[in-house]
Design a protein around this motif. Sequence first.
Motif, PDB file in Angstrom:
ATOM      1  N   LEU A 134      58.690 -25.312  12.002  1.00 47.81           N
ATOM      2  CA  LEU A 134      58.689 -26.746  12.279  1.00 47.81           C
ATOM      3  C   LEU A 134      59.949 -27.232  12.980  1.00 47.81           C
ATOM      4  N   TYR A 135      61.084 -26.609  12.661  1.00 50.60           N
ATOM      5  CA  TYR A 135      62.348 -27.079  13.218  1.00 50.60           C
ATOM      6  C   TYR A 135      63.036 -26.073  14.129  1.00 50.60           C
ATOM      7  N   GLY A 136      62.635 -24.815  14.038  1.00 55.65           N
ATOM      8  CA  GLY A 136      63.270 -23.786  14.859  1.00 55.65           C
ATOM      9  C   GLY A 136      62.408 -23.273  15.992  1.00 55.65           C
ATOM     10  N   GLY A 137      61.135 -23.671  16.001  1.00 55.84           N
ATOM     11  CA  GLY A 137      60.238 -23.239  17.062  1.00 55.84           C
ATOM     12  C   GLY A 137      59.984 -21.750  17.085  1.00 55.84           C
ATOM     13  N   GLN A 138      59.926 -21.117  15.902  1.00 50.12           N
ATOM     14  CA  GLN A 138      59.649 -19.686  15.843  1.00 50.12           C
ATOM     15  C   GLN A 138      58.967 -19.325  14.532  1.00 50.12           C
ATOM     16  N   LEU A 139      58.219 -18.247  14.571  1.00 46.29           N
ATOM     17  CA  LEU A 139      57.613 -17.712  13.357  1.00 46.29           C
ATOM     18  C   LEU A 139      58.558 -16.648  12.817  1.00 46.29           C
ATOM     19  N   GLN A 140      59.241 -16.992  11.746  1.00 45.83           N
ATOM     20  CA  GLN A 140      60.254 -16.096  11.187  1.00 45.83           C
ATOM     21  C   GLN A 140      60.232 -16.201   9.675  1.00 45.83           C
ATOM     22  N   ALA A 141      60.221 -15.076   9.008  1.00 42.01           N
ATOM     23  CA  ALA A 141      60.165 -15.068   7.548  1.00 42.01           C
ATOM     24  C   ALA A 141      61.482 -14.563   6.965  1.00 42.01           C
ATOM     25  N   MET A 142      61.538 -14.538   5.649  1.00 42.32           N
ATOM     26  CA  MET A 142      62.683 -14.002   4.910  1.00 42.32           C
ATOM     27  C   MET A 142      62.219 -12.712   4.240  1.00 42.32           C
ATOM     28  N   PRO A 143      62.585 -11.538   4.762  1.00 38.12           N
ATOM     29  CA  PRO A 143      62.076 -10.279   4.219  1.00 38.12           C
ATOM     30  C   PRO A 143      62.632  -9.976   2.831  1.00 38.12           C
ATOM     31  N   PRO A 144      61.886  -9.247   2.017  1.00 36.60           N
ATOM     32  CA  PRO A 144      62.354  -8.907   0.674  1.00 36.60           C
ATOM     33  C   PRO A 144      63.487  -7.887   0.670  1.00 36.60           C
ATOM     34  N   MET A 145      63.643  -7.162   1.782  1.00 39.56           N
ATOM     35  CA  MET A 145      64.720  -6.175   1.879  1.00 39.56           C
ATOM     36  C   MET A 145      65.086  -6.007   3.340  1.00 39.56           C
ATOM     37  N   LEU A 146      66.374  -5.881   3.620  1.00 39.19           N
ATOM     38  CA  LEU A 146      66.783  -5.626   4.997  1.00 39.19           C
ATOM     39  C   LEU A 146      68.077  -4.822   5.017  1.00 39.19           C
ATOM     40  N   LYS A 147      68.250  -4.062   6.083  1.00 35.82           N
ATOM     41  CA  LYS A 147      69.438  -3.239   6.240  1.00 35.82           C
ATOM     42  C   LYS A 147      70.619  -4.104   6.668  1.00 35.82           C
ATOM     43  N   ALA A 148      71.788  -3.768   6.176  1.00 38.91           N
ATOM     44  CA  ALA A 148      72.993  -4.492   6.565  1.00 38.91           C
ATOM     45  C   ALA A 148      73.416  -4.061   7.963  1.00 38.91           C
ATOM     46  N   LYS A 149      73.692  -5.046   8.820  1.00 38.18           N
ATOM     47  CA  LYS A 149      74.064  -4.734  10.197  1.00 38.18           C
ATOM     48  C   LYS A 149      75.481  -4.174  10.304  1.00 38.18           C
ATOM     49  N   ASN A 150      76.391  -4.726   9.521  1.00 37.65           N
ATOM     50  CA  ASN A 150      77.805  -4.351   9.652  1.00 37.65           C
ATOM     51  C   ASN A 150      78.304  -3.412   8.560  1.00 37.65           C
ATOM     52  N   PHE A 151      77.390  -3.002   7.669  1.00 36.51           N
ATOM     53  CA  PHE A 151      77.770  -2.086   6.594  1.00 36.51           C
ATOM     54  C   PHE A 151      76.743  -0.957   6.543  1.00 36.51           C
ATOM     55  N   PRO A 152      76.945   0.081   7.351  1.00 35.48           N
ATOM     56  CA  PRO A 152      75.976   1.189   7.436  1.00 35.48           C
ATOM     57  C   PRO A 152      75.669   1.803   6.066  1.00 35.48           C
ATOM     58  N   GLY A 153      74.396   2.074   5.859  1.00 37.58           N
ATOM     59  CA  GLY A 153      73.982   2.698   4.611  1.00 37.58           C
ATOM     60  C   GLY A 153      73.749   1.722   3.481  1.00 37.58           C
ATOM     61  N   MET A 154      73.937   0.426   3.729  1.00 38.56           N
ATOM     62  CA  MET A 154      73.739  -0.570   2.684  1.00 38.56           C
ATOM     63  C   MET A 154      72.554  -1.470   3.029  1.00 38.56           C
ATOM     64  N   ALA A 155      71.972  -2.062   2.003  1.00 39.56           N
ATOM     65  CA  ALA A 155      70.821  -2.935   2.192  1.00 39.56           C
ATOM     66  C   ALA A 155      70.917  -4.129   1.254  1.00 39.56           C
ATOM     67  N   LEU A 156      70.180  -5.177   1.590  1.00 36.76           N
ATOM     68  CA  LEU A 156      70.085  -6.382   0.774  1.00 36.76           C
ATOM     69  C   LEU A 156      68.670  -6.458   0.209  1.00 36.76           C
ATOM     70  N   ILE A 157      68.545  -6.747  -1.081  1.00 34.98           N
ATOM     71  CA  ILE A 157      67.226  -6.880  -1.692  1.00 34.98           C
ATOM     72  C   ILE A 157      67.099  -8.238  -2.369  1.00 34.98           C
ATOM     73  N   ARG A 158      65.843  -8.713  -2.451  1.00 31.45           N
ATOM     74  CA  ARG A 158      65.550 -10.009  -3.069  1.00 31.45           C
ATOM     75  C   ARG A 158      64.475  -9.825  -4.141  1.00 31.45           C
TER      76      ARG A 158
END
Length: 277
Positions: A161-185
């Motif tokens: 509605l406000y960003g003009g894109q279809l984008q979700a919040m994934p339950p897990m994603l790899k850290a861009k600046n910390f190799p080998g680490m991930a974020l989970i929800r």
Amino acid sequence: MSRTFTYMEQLERDILKEDRETLWQPFCRAVKKYRLIQPGDRIAVCISGGKDSMLLAKLIQLLHRHSEVPFEAVYLIMDPGYKPENRARVESNARLLGIPYTLFESDVFEVANAQDKNPCFLCARMRRGCLYGKAKELGCNKIALGHHFDDVIETTMMAMLYGGQLQAMPPMLKAKNFPGMALIRPLYMVREEDIIAWRDKNGLSFIQCACRFTEQASREEHTSKRQEVKRLLKKLRVENPVVEQNVFSSIHNVQLDTMVAWKYKGKECSFLDDFEE
């Protein structure tokens, strides 16, 4: 003769029994469905001091106790520059819930609050970077954050509605600046109203953001985009009680062959690609 349970024992029993359908089961479903916790993981559970992260810490503590999957968990409280009374409340709540925490300090509020534009965006990025750094120092390969079901669908709606894109919040994603680490929800399937009910039933009081912008944000709550989306979803729920579940289901059921354009791993794709082959 029945014995009397302590406050913490009763709270834990309630999560596993009375709150089983609203808290424990959706938490466990998300962990299993999205493979958030694997054997050998060492997870830094990040406690901000709010209701969501505190419940997350308790659920992961119970999972560690009852799960057949071997994993380790450390519970991190970062003090980004809290007032003494806010820091005291965060630590007091952690002790009340029986969470064995590790506390470290940072200058996140000092740096972010010096910015006139987008201090909350900078604060969030700095917080996450500090948490990744401390988690890595402690030998962790994942950090766990307290984003819940409502965060997922509201973020999806806001992006459209406000960003003009279809984008979700994934339950897990790899850290861009910390190799080998991930974020989970792990609270991905837990509804905010059920977290609030748990908080109120147990007589708990948690902090909000606790930075100098929080009071202003609460005064301007009626104008925030997230609050607008909350109100919109509430209105839609009157006519369609499953509207929020439908938004949640939609990010699991994307029909790419009906999309005009999309990005995958940074590469732009178009429906025209099929016609130009």
